[in-house]
Design an enzyme around this catalytic site. Sequence first.
Site, mmCIF file in Angstrom:
data_model
loop_
_atom_site.group_PDB
_atom_site.id
_atom_site.type_symbol
_atom_site.label_atom_id
_atom_site.label_comp_id
_atom_site.label_asym_id
_atom_site.label_seq_id
_atom_site.Cartn_x
_atom_site.Cartn_y
_atom_site.Cartn_z
ATOM 1 N N THR A 193 0.824 -1.213 0.000
ATOM 2 C CA THR A 193 0.000 0.000 0.000
ATOM 3 C C THR A 193 0.853 1.255 0.000
ATOM 4 O OG1 THR A 193 -1.721 -1.186 1.227
ATOM 5 C CG2 THR A 193 -1.839 1.209 1.223
ATOM 6 N N VAL A 232 7.949 6.766 12.482
ATOM 7 C CA VAL A 232 7.282 7.186 13.719
ATOM 8 C C VAL A 232 6.212 8.211 13.393
ATOM 9 C CG1 VAL A 232 7.551 8.222 16.002
ATOM 10 C CG2 VAL A 232 9.409 6.842 15.038
ATOM 11 N N ILE A 255 3.086 12.783 10.755
ATOM 12 C CA ILE A 255 3.451 13.758 11.787
ATOM 13 C C ILE A 255 4.971 13.963 11.733
ATOM 14 C CG2 ILE A 255 3.402 14.299 14.246
ATOM 15 C CD1 ILE A 255 1.142 12.266 14.543
ATOM 16 N N ASP A 290 4.716 -2.002 19.687
ATOM 17 C CA ASP A 290 4.826 -1.062 18.576
ATOM 18 C C ASP A 290 5.167 0.332 19.101
ATOM 19 O OD1 ASP A 290 4.076 -0.180 15.658
ATOM 20 O OD2 ASP A 290 2.899 1.122 16.958
ATOM 21 N N LYS A 309 8.795 2.850 18.633
ATOM 22 C CA LYS A 309 8.756 4.257 18.219
ATOM 23 C C LYS A 309 9.319 5.167 19.312
ATOM 24 C CE LYS A 309 4.706 3.331 15.353
ATOM 25 N NZ LYS A 309 3.234 3.449 15.236
#
Length: 439
Positions: free
Chosen positions: A14, A134, A138, A203, A207
Amino acid sequence: MVAPLKVGIAGLGTVGAEVVRLIEAQGRALSARCGRGVAVVAVTARSKAKKRKVNLRGIAWAKNALDLANDPGIDCFVELIGGSGEPALSAVEAALKSGKSVVTANKALIARHGLRLAKWAENNGGALNFEAAVGAAIPVIKTLREGLAGTDVTRVYGILNGTCNYILSRMEQEGLSFAACLKDAQRLGYAEADPSFDVDGHDTAQKLAIISSLAFGSKIAQGAVYVEGISSIRPEDLRAAAELGYRVKLLGVAVRTGKGIEQRVHPTMVPRSSSIAQVMGVTNAVTIDGEGISPITLVGPGAGGAATASAVVADIADVARGIRAKPFGRPVARLRATKKAPMERHEGGYYIRLMARDLPGTAAAIATRLAEQNISIESIVQRHPEGYVDTRTTGKASPVPVILITYATSEDAVSRALKAVQHDKVISGRPQVIRIEKN
């Protein structure tokens, strides 16, 4: 006239397909912004025959990621394969060793091998950009590495996993159980068939390890992160939080203390008035505290093909401009070893929910154990559940929820007090403990 930046992309899922589409659609704009063109000249993926909603005509197809990384016809290798091991690791390393720049969205690779890869980038003159690893769209990496290069960061914390934020938002808004919200998240594609990596906090921990290194100039140390997931959270905790002026979020928090860099991932109560408390659904947010500045909060889509691809293309644009920032804001040799701050020494307020036996002396026993550890109580609420029948005279009273909010105390003190309370057998089940993060 400057030759266009020739890009090779490994991984056409994707995100990879969207990167190809964006570069084609924004060709003129990218050329104007960067002072040179950007062209995808080669790609590779597991299946060449798979139908993709992107035009690949005129683009060469490499046999595998390593061949693409070693291709002298590309200037920038884009790794969108995923995983901390092979083939991503060898391919990225090969590209950097040959002097190419690398752009990746692979948080697992950076969290585990980031320092090693950054050193290869430094030694051979290429860039290693990982904004998309991350928070997707953003720009937290660039903000910490470049925008706040003149600021002494003291704390960075945020909502770094959209799956968990979606589940907690639905639980709060609709009073649903964790299991029901998780099932719905899986149906909508927000959660994997095996959701443990997300809901158990791992997860977020990867990050956090990355942004902590950028914030504090320390070596990445994923093993130094305390991790706790959200599966223990109940609707009654969210209702109590709302009544007390809080909202529950899974936060990744990195803060500099006198004992070292404290890195932790866990469900957290935050004031409802705070910026981060307003972030609902799959949206992510990061707040940065620093000397001489008011808190900065960055909010946006933290996942998804389009959001992640936009960050990847922005990193490619930096390569085209000739920007070669140190991957972690300073040379690897100047990154300090992380001194793990023991979680037992963490200090803050706590929410504690106990299922107390509704018998004479229970409240006194709990109060005594807390006092022994010098824990002061800010508020206490006792609720009788609907349909409650007072059976204290029979000695068979059912447990009653008791909710305590403490003033600042240590993790170790809370642990010792609750262990003693359980030993006294005045509560049933395990206490629910949620840390409180003030503004």
